[in-house]
Write a protein that holds these residues in place. Sequence first.
Motif, short mmCIF file in Angstrom:
data_model
loop_
_atom_site.label_atom_id
_atom_site.label_comp_id
_atom_site.label_asym_id
_atom_site.label_seq_id
_atom_site.Cartn_x
_atom_site.Cartn_y
_atom_site.Cartn_z
N UNK A 75 8.92 19.28 30.62
CA UNK A 75 10.12 19.70 30.35
C UNK A 75 10.89 18.63 29.27
N UNK A 76 11.99 19.46 29.22
CA UNK A 76 13.34 18.95 28.16
C UNK A 76 12.76 20.06 27.55
N UNK A 77 14.11 19.51 26.14
CA UNK A 77 14.46 20.58 24.94
C UNK A 77 13.99 20.66 23.79
N UNK A 78 13.78 21.52 22.66
CA UNK A 78 13.52 21.61 21.79
C UNK A 78 14.54 22.48 20.97
N UNK A 79 15.13 21.44 19.79
CA UNK A 79 16.32 22.37 18.64
C UNK A 79 15.35 22.38 17.66
N UNK A 80 15.25 24.05 17.14
CA UNK A 80 14.61 23.73 15.41
C UNK A 80 15.47 24.79 15.01
N UNK A 81 16.42 24.76 13.93
CA UNK A 81 16.96 25.52 12.46
C UNK A 81 17.98 25.94 13.49
N UNK A 82 18.85 25.35 15.17
CA UNK A 82 19.49 25.71 15.24
C UNK A 82 19.46 26.99 17.00
N UNK A 83 17.91 26.74 17.12
CA UNK A 83 17.79 27.79 18.31
C UNK A 83 16.64 26.34 19.46
N UNK A 102 6.15 27.53 10.65
CA UNK A 102 7.21 28.28 9.29
C UNK A 102 8.29 27.27 9.43
N UNK A 103 8.78 26.18 10.48
CA UNK A 103 10.15 24.91 11.00
C UNK A 103 9.45 24.22 10.69
N UNK A 104 8.24 23.78 11.71
CA UNK A 104 7.26 22.11 12.03
C UNK A 104 6.38 22.78 11.26
N UNK A 105 5.51 21.62 10.50
CA UNK A 105 3.75 21.64 10.42
C UNK A 105 3.09 21.09 11.00
N UNK A 182 7.94 24.38 5.09
CA UNK A 182 9.04 24.32 7.03
C UNK A 182 9.69 23.20 6.42
N UNK A 183 10.56 23.06 7.23
CA UNK A 183 11.85 21.97 7.40
C UNK A 183 11.14 20.69 7.64
N UNK A 184 10.19 20.55 8.44
CA UNK A 184 10.14 19.72 8.66
C UNK A 184 8.58 19.08 8.69
N UNK A 214 11.68 17.91 2.13
CA UNK A 214 11.26 18.34 3.24
C UNK A 214 11.19 16.87 4.23
N UNK A 215 11.38 16.94 5.46
CA UNK A 215 11.54 16.03 6.40
C UNK A 215 9.93 15.93 6.85
#
Lengths: 476, 268, 255
Positions: A75-83, A102-105, A182-184, A214-215
């Motif tokens: 339960x919770x929310x994950x935000x990636x690149x505005x999604x 492709x966004x978080x490896x 990926x961004x991170x 890359x973060x």
Amino acid sequence: MSGVVRAEIGSFRYAAAGVDALSGLAVDISAGSLTGIVGAAGSGKSTLGAVLAGLLPRGSRGPAPGGGHDDDRLSGRLGLDGQQVVFDADHAPRIDVAAWARRVGMLPQDARHYLSGVRATVREELAFSLENAGTPRSRMLAAVESVAGELGIAHLLDASPERLSGGQERLVAIAALAVADPGAVVLDEPLAGLDADARAEVDGLISRLRERGTAVVVMSHAFDELVTRARTVHVLSGGRAAASGAPSEVRGAAEECGVLVGTGAPAPVPAGPAAGEALLEFERVRLRYPSAAAPAVDGLSLHADAGTCAALLGPNGSGKTTVLKAAAGLLRPEGGRLRVEEPGLLLQNPADQLFERTVEREVGFGLRGGRRNPAVAEVLGRLGLAGVAGTHPYELPASQRRLVALASVLVRRPRVLLLDEPTVALDAGGRRHLVDAIRYALETGAAVLLSTHDEPFAAAVAHRTTRLERAAPNGP
Amino acid sequence: MSHPLTLPAADQTRRGRGRLLTALGIVLLAGTYAALVATQPAGLVDGIGQGVALATFGAYLAAALLLLAAALPQLPPAALTLIPIALALNIVLGQFVGSVMIPLYLDSIGTVLVGFLAGRRAGAATGILGTLVWSLFNPTVLPFAAGAALVGFLAGTAARIGAVRRVYLAPVAGLVAGVLAGVVSAPVAAFVFGGTAGVGTGALVGAFRAMGDSLLGAVTKQALLSDPGDKAIVFLVVALLVYALPARLTSRFDFVRRHRVLGRRAAG
Amino acid sequence: MLSAARLHPFTPLAVAAAVVTTTTALGTWWVSLAVVLGCLALAAAAGVLARLAVASLAILAPAWGSQLIIHGLAGRAGEHVIAAAGPLRVTSEGLETAAGLGARLAVLVVAGLLCALLVDTHDLVAAVDSSPAPPQVGYLVAATLSLLPQLAARQRAIGEAQTLRGARAGRGPSGWWTRLRLRAVPLVLSSVHDAADRAPHLAARGFPPRSRVTRLRRVPDSTAQRRVRRLALAAAVVGPVAVLGVPVLLPAGGA
């Protein structure tokens, strides 16, 4: 700076598990930043990393036919690149793992689990994700060459992935993560178990990765050189955040939670009372594996006396393990003289010997009375494993699993205790038990020979050190 | 580029295609078997008929490839990483068993393991792929792919209907799998190769022949003498191995969770 | 003359298929023998003769023994009895049958193994990936081949570890069972664990793919080879049909 990943985790529970693995965590990762997540073995670091990387919760293919809802629960929310992806009891979206990657490896603890293991060269391995996405060949080639060049591993491109060293495997796996841009990236214990040279190489590659924008999120059981440079460090304990803040602010909290802080060197261990008699002697010993062209070790002389500890130092590949195997009687010397009394060897990989259903059966295997032999409970108590005696060894965190393997060696009371890289995978608590075990062995008149690349540790526990050099590189 | 991060609900289009290919494979296999049993003509008694050999080889191999094409696209990643391990286990453990001189094959431990942990499709695919890989070392095994698929499929079926929830039920399922796999594979040994892979089994077939059996009859009887026992032991060994795995590990396989393959085992 | 490195992996496979089906259909012992000798000559040219001979004999010797017993010793057909003892009859026809079956088997084994020795497995996997076969086939075959030596090495390490802790197994069935348990349980445990750990990362790398895959590796090929493959595949089907069909057609046509 905008957030690349923002996670608010109310709770996470593995399928069929009785307790939550994570609860009440918030992690915010901004572009190009370095974030540390530290905690003892079993504190939930890897689970958190897998949630950030979209590998958890594992989507099932619909509810079970019996009606029992038996999946991972987040339960919770994950935000990636505005999604935004929201998880709760009624709404469990199935993650598209490849799109998320492709966004978080994520680099797992064992880099080989990330590498496909099916490609002939590092170049092809780096292209694996692109191949699966149907990328045209010319674009793949360009992407692979540019990542390898920028991250400084171009010299490995033609190597066979099967012949890489442990450190090189991590370099290649991190580069493979970076190919998708990926961004991170989440790196689980990127420095653990490496010698000084390899650590520096991985550290350098991570710096170059951050220069590309890359973060990086680093999971570690130690407050190491990466964690101390982080912008924010989260300290995990029992799946909850015990502290969050700048490295200097959370250092104390981390130490309390069983994170290894500083060099982790214990107080010096004195020699035992019965010091003197040599229980292990190598005299100009030459060791060679049956299939190898050149000897792995040549002209080695060393001894370990009752009540003292000797350490073998040297880089990976210098033959430390070979020496220990010979001392344990697994490899007969080709030349020279070798004498040893009642050896017991802790191997590097505990997975090779664990096969019983519970810790106490494992440790008691082959003893008179099996798990009911009083020596079993005594050893488990000394190593802090009494509480998990009835657990399956594989359900324990890596640090405790290593201690189980150590227990199964100690329970036979060897007169020569041989330890191959004993500190690897141990968290702060595990190291304390290891040092106690060494001290106890010395006090009871045993000799200890250990191999390690952890020099501060060797300096504290060993009374004599032998340094091995890397053998000249030669044929297969 | 905004690619969605979540997947839509499971799609049904691939299933339909898979069912069609499965049906084709089974029809081809059953048709070939029926034709061989029904038409054992006089000229074939000695099994050298070249046309029959080629047709049997081709039909059995084609049926196996159809079943493989049906099964593969539906396998989840957990099955895809398990199958290579299982295939390597088939070979490595098969060699170990061979090296202790006990007359068992046990070369299907991995196939049955996949059936138990990942289901019948994965089990069948493992049997066929194992045969394809092993054919690189021994080309004569190729037409036996269908029999190997059947073992994997039946292992998955046994797990699905709860025959692994009690360890003592596993060898019973193995016995059944051995009978069916033996019967299905017999025409290959009889009509493609005119014999068996070893001297011991060959002597057995020779004995049945000397007693007046047809070639197919003799090979089938030999298979029924050795296969069910072998498979019963394999199923038992694999059931014990699966129970030696920690619950947290077995529960990572969707199939095990969905069908409660191991009964009510709680993960820690 | 034979440069295996330049060959597309499907070329030898297609040619082998054509040769095996046609030779099998012919069923003439001297043709089979010639094919086997031809394969051995090719193997010698490629420098794999010894490996081919050893691997082939390991498969053929027991199978030949089996065929000899079934047809040569216990065969029921045939008039020319050479020797008989109770139910066993050695007939010249039976021996001929066994020899024919043995020759047929030899062609399949020798030609098949020669292909396996000539083909580079990485090229084979890349070729399968680029073919219409499901992409899972290539991955699974490649993963198995690369795991085999790893699992064998782990098996040795487990043997060492068990020796170290003094794990001994007795004799007889219980000893066999203990040995199997000591070896198999750690091996299965650690490898299934490995498999489960790998699965999410394989998915993260986009496998299984949803569309056709591309490959960075370039498989050697040429127009000539493509033609050879098409011809060989056609011959693999047409050859046996012609060989088996012609004797049937001839009398019918003549009547």
